[in-house]
Design a protein around this motif. Sequence first.
Motif, PDB file in Angstrom:
ATOM      1  N   PRO A 294      -4.550  17.591   5.647  1.00 51.96           N
ATOM      2  CA  PRO A 294      -3.677  18.344   4.735  1.00 51.96           C
ATOM      3  C   PRO A 294      -3.068  17.456   3.649  1.00 51.96           C
ATOM      4  CG  PRO A 294      -3.228  18.946   7.010  1.00 51.96           C
ATOM      5  CD  PRO A 294      -4.109  17.745   7.054  1.00 51.96           C
ATOM      6  N   GLY A 295      -2.755  16.205   3.994  1.00 55.28           N
ATOM      7  CA  GLY A 295      -2.219  15.286   2.997  1.00 55.28           C
ATOM      8  C   GLY A 295      -3.228  14.993   1.905  1.00 55.28           C
TER       9      GLY A 295
ATOM     10  N   VAL B 155      -1.729   6.520   6.790  1.00 55.55           N
ATOM     11  CA  VAL B 155      -0.851   7.288   7.673  1.00 55.55           C
ATOM     12  C   VAL B 155      -0.104   6.289   8.551  1.00 55.55           C
ATOM     13  CG1 VAL B 155      -0.727   8.987   9.541  1.00 55.55           C
ATOM     14  CG2 VAL B 155      -2.402   9.284   7.686  1.00 55.55           C
ATOM     15  N   ALA B 156       1.199   6.449   8.687  1.00 60.65           N
ATOM     16  CA  ALA B 156       1.993   5.555   9.532  1.00 60.65           C
ATOM     17  C   ALA B 156       1.401   5.537  10.945  1.00 60.65           C
ATOM     18  CB  ALA B 156       3.439   6.013   9.567  1.00 60.65           C
ATOM     19  N   PRO B 157       1.286   4.367  11.563  1.00 62.05           N
ATOM     20  CA  PRO B 157       0.602   4.264  12.856  1.00 62.05           C
ATOM     21  C   PRO B 157       1.085   5.251  13.912  1.00 62.05           C
ATOM     22  CG  PRO B 157       1.035   2.081  11.987  1.00 62.05           C
ATOM     23  CD  PRO B 157       1.703   3.044  11.055  1.00 62.05           C
TER      24      PRO B 157
ATOM     25  N   VAL C 161       5.363   8.698   5.894  1.00 67.04           N
ATOM     26  CA  VAL C 161       4.467   8.950   7.023  1.00 67.04           C
ATOM     27  C   VAL C 161       3.022   9.170   6.550  1.00 67.04           C
ATOM     28  CG1 VAL C 161       6.309   9.859   8.463  1.00 67.04           C
ATOM     29  CG2 VAL C 161       4.971  11.443   7.059  1.00 67.04           C
ATOM     30  N   PHE C 162       2.843   9.511   5.279  1.00 67.60           N
ATOM     31  CA  PHE C 162       1.520   9.618   4.660  1.00 67.60           C
ATOM     32  C   PHE C 162       1.660   9.235   3.206  1.00 67.60           C
ATOM     33  CE2 PHE C 162      -1.242  11.925   1.768  1.00 67.60           C
ATOM     34  CZ  PHE C 162      -2.506  11.665   2.270  1.00 67.60           C
TER      35      PHE C 162
ATOM     36  N   ARG D 147      -0.575   8.714  13.475  1.00 69.47           N
ATOM     37  CA  ARG D 147      -2.025   8.868  13.453  1.00 69.47           C
ATOM     38  C   ARG D 147      -2.490   9.750  14.609  1.00 69.47           C
ATOM     39  NH1 ARG D 147      -3.296   2.578  11.591  1.00 69.47           N
ATOM     40  NH2 ARG D 147      -2.129   2.817   9.633  1.00 69.47           N
ATOM     41  N   GLY D 148      -3.464  10.605  14.294  1.00 71.86           N
ATOM     42  CA  GLY D 148      -3.957  11.533  15.306  1.00 71.86           C
ATOM     43  C   GLY D 148      -3.139  12.793  15.431  1.00 71.86           C
ATOM     44  N   THR D 149      -2.150  12.981  14.544  1.00 72.45           N
ATOM     45  CA  THR D 149      -1.303  14.175  14.629  1.00 72.45           C
ATOM     46  C   THR D 149      -1.665  15.227  13.590  1.00 72.45           C
ATOM     47  OG1 THR D 149       0.384  13.250  13.133  1.00 72.45           O
ATOM     48  CG2 THR D 149       0.612  12.751  15.485  1.00 72.45           C
TER      49      THR D 149
END
Length: 282
Positions: free
Chosen positions: A234-235, A222-224, A202-203, A227-229
């Motif tokens: 943090p990653g 970031v997995a589509p 996911v990242f 995104r925006g979450t």
Amino acid sequence: MLTQTTSRVLEPSDLDAALAVLDREPVANAFVTSRVQIAGLDPWRLGGEMWGWYEDGILTSLCYAGANLVPICAGPRAVRAFADRARRAGRRCSSIVGPSGATSDLWRLLEPHWGPARDVRRHQPLMVTDHLPAGITPDPYVRRVRKDEMEAIMPACVAMFTEEVGVSPLAGDGGLLYQARVAELVGSGRAFARFDSDGKVVFKAEIGAATNRACQIQGVWVAPEYRGTGLAAPGMAAVLRYALADVAPVVSLYVNDFNTAARRTYTRVGFQEVGAFMSVLF
């Protein structure tokens, strides 16, 4: 010793002089420096030639001519000499990339012969940091990718590359070279990811170029559907923590100027703009 102003292909015996030029700009030159420190100047090991420009017998500028054409510490006369050499040799690279000033001048001279390019990205901010950000907790689920997770990480790497560059890395040789590069990063402990409960990435991000003075984060993705979450900052902080602790005291990256979301994330994590790169993609 060369006493005139000239350019030539460097040889293994020129290593110390070449490293001295590279060391003048350790952040901007991290990609080429890391290759040279590992492979030296032998073209077969380096994956390309290193051209040198001499002013009154002193090596002052370089140009790496491999899969990428990269001008290094190159002023106008050096750029002109490198362009002449590149034009005579014919285009063998898939991109021209480097500091925006020299790269722009190089492309201006080569475009009549090598153009048109598939894409020209004239302003890619070069950003650096030497500390962890205040107020952003590194994602505890971002970790080094294990060697037995190549099948899990490859689809994310291919998706990132295709989205970023505009062509699939699987074209041509079926992805053998690209897969070998990803395996190299995984094997050296410089590939990082967060996986969901189903084992899907996911990242992800990698520490690509690395010297003892600077390293470069690349391949941030970031997995589509995520995104925006809030995963990106943090990653990135997690990868930055690994980079500063284990690799180099300064961490850099460069980003497309039109990628406002990424630029905002990098600024949040503490990266500051210190210059600009330019890329010409074929």
